[in-house]
Design a protein around this motif. Structure first.
Motif: not given
Length: 569
Positions: A207-218
């Motif tokens: 449940l506390f696993c973080q995520f990002l979704a979108g156009k990202m800088s890496v």
């Protein structure tokens, strides 16, 4: 440091709370395993701003036949945050007989978390298809806490899996196969992996696993499945490069000192949106997330120690307490202390930055109105304001600095604070759940009874007087300072649109001209003042059609405090 830590909001938070609570979950063995394939589709408005996420999955007939009734759980996020618009909407559940209706119960405790429980009004027949939508949360939550909510960030979407998952109770552990359905040019990353990946752990941890979704800088450009990587929703490529360079060097130092594995992935996530003026973060084992206001550059000089603080959390597993907040002296205090110590010893802070960080930590402790409050009394008042919330951080940091200094004198290189906390982490990885008794025993075995007495003094609320060399290359001096006090009861954070309530007669705020009912015109970050002995605060208010800036020292009384100076060469 608390300006970087409140910077942290959190759990808190994790936090930690949150943080160590979550970290300890990684040490628990997996037993019964439930598996789900989850399809995720972020939704955007006409301007390209994320509005929420659509979720769908199918439960097999074999699964539903094993259940007398279908119950779905949705994490409430309390007591740290309160859900706003980020609720389950458009829930559609179908089986072989048609649509299934549900009743919703608000406060059900499952897996030591407060959940919403959606209970089916009839038994399911055959395979079950579940589809629903969760809108993003409002940027300014009703309560402060760790960054675990669903937010439109940096042109994409960010949060934890628990911010949107409505699932049957998986039992001891769960495996999720995530399938992202994203617009062209968008990617997804979570603390479990890149893109479509498998998340497998205890239900709480998932449940506390973080995520990002979108156009990202890496960073770095070619990331792999091991070592350090950084992903950001928001920020320019040059800024990400500079922060990535510093963060990777810090990661290498912490990994070596805190026994991290070079073969494991370590992910640093950044999300940016209009959610307030404070940098803040939340961590779990092997990963962490930072929130940055869009007006704040990743080159800000305050950011590195926040990054280091969260990195410490991501490497160390800590003590556990049945009462949230009782273990902050350890879990948050050690993160504050090592976030100063290790980067400085590695040459990653300048002498000026080091001095500023140490004095900020001291100001946070010695100007705290609760500085002599016993640890046992903190949980009852922890969320009442900055003084109570931050005490574990600053008092813990000073305790560890003192302990380290005494160990250097008495034990040389044989025993150190780092060796002690690494032992605690090792116990967690072996499946144990260390607590205060574990720490006492460790002190007795490796340091001596004097160390137990020092710990008991700290826990009881006795004011810590540091060793002269508690912070190497600096010397301490006693000064007089006022206790931090804004002079009004609310708001706790200086946010535009809120009104001054509970103004204290005779306070510095009232004497400067602040009035009951004044509307705050501009949101400001109070932390720079809170982590300083002398910095004033300027609150701009709206009154009778006029905008009025009011400047004052948010302090009262005079107490003994410690300030640090460089040792003359």
């Amino acid at each position: 440091m608390y300006k970087l830590l409140l910077l942290k909001q959190a759990i808190a938070l994790l936090c930690i709370l949150i943080i160590t609570g979550f970290d300890n979950l990684f040490a628990q063995p997996l037993t019964k395993l439930s598996q789900f394939e989850i399809y995720l589709k972020p939704r955007y408005d006409a301007k390209g701003i994320a509005t929420g996420i659509e979720v769908s999955y199918t439960l097999s007939s074999t699964y539903t036949q094993s259940k007398p009734k279908l119950d779905l759980l949705f994490y409430k996020m309390e007591p740290f945050l309160q859900r706003s618009t980020d609720q389950v909407t458009n829930l559609k559940v179908y089986d072989a007989l048609g649509q299934i209706s549900f009743n919703k119960q608000i406060g059900v405790t499952k897996h030591d978390l407060v959940m919403q429980q959606w209970s089916a009004l009839r038994q399911a027949s055959g395979a079950v298809q579940v589809r629903y939508h969760v809108p993003v949360a409002i940027p300014f939550p009703a309560k402060r806490g760790p960054h675990v909510d669903l937010q439109a960030a940096g042109g994409g979407l960010s949060g934890t899996l628990g911010s949107f998952l409505l699932l049957p109770d998986p039992g001891d552990s769960v495996q999720l196969q995530l399938h992202w359905q994203l617009p062209a040019g968008h990617t997804a990353v979570s603390t479990a992996g890149m893109g479509n990946c498998t998340v497998k752990d205890s239900f709480q941890t998932v449940l506390f696993c973080q995520f990002l979704a979108g156009k990202m800088s890496v960073y770095p450009a070619n990331t792999g499945n091991t070592g350090f990587s950084m992903y950001a929703l928001g920020g320019t490529s040059n800024e990400i490069q500079a922060l990535g360079d510093w963060s990777q060097k810090t990661y290498e130092q912490l990994r070596k000192r805190l026994n991290g594995s070079v073969d494991e992935p370590f992910r640093f996530l950044i999300r940016t949106y209009e959610g307030g003026p404070l940098q803040s973060g939340v961590a779990a084992h092997g990963s962490f997330l930072i929130y940055l206001p869009p007006t704040q550059s990743t080159t800000d000089t305050e950011l590195p120690s926040l990054v280091a603080h969260e990195m410490v959390h991501a490497f160390l597993l800590g003590l556990s307490s049945p009462t949230e907040g009782l273990d902050d002296w350890y879990n948050e205090g050690i993160a504050d202390y090592l976030a100063i110590k290790i980067p400085f010893e590695a040459g990653l802070y300048t002498a000026k930055q080091y001095l500023e960080l140490v004095n900020e930590e001291s100001a946070l402790y010695y100007t705290n109105a609760y500085r002599e409050t016993p640890e046992r009394d903190i949980p009852a008042i922890k969320w009442s304001g900055r003084n109570a919330w931050s005490l574990g951080y600053s008092r813990g940091a000073h305790y560890f600095a003192n302990l380290d200094a005494k160990l250097r004198k008495l034990k040389g290189n044989k025993v150190s604070v780092i060796s002690l906390v690494n032992t605690i982490t090792d116990l967690c990885k072996k499946g144990q759940v260390p607590n205060d008794s574990t720490w006492i025993k460790l002190l007795q075995e490796q340091a001596g009874e004097w160390a137990v007495r020092d710990w008991q003094d700290m826990i009881s609320g006795r004011l810590l007087i540091p060793e002269p060399d508690a912070f190497p290359r600096l010397m301490s001096q006693t000064i007089k300072a006022g206790l931090f006090d804004l002079g009004f009861e609310s708001p706790k954070n200086i946010r535009a649109g809120e009104k001054i309530k509970g103004l204290v007669k005779g306070s510095a705020a009232e004497k400067a001209g602040l009035q009951e009912g004044d509307e705050i015109a501009t949101t400001i970050a109070i932390n720079p003042t809170y982590s300083s002995y002398t910095l004033p605060v300027t609150i701009t208010v709206r009154r009778a059609g006029r905008v009025i800036p009011i400047t004052f020292q948010p302090r009262r009384g005079q107490v003994d405090a410690i300030e640090w100076k460089p040792i003359s060469k």
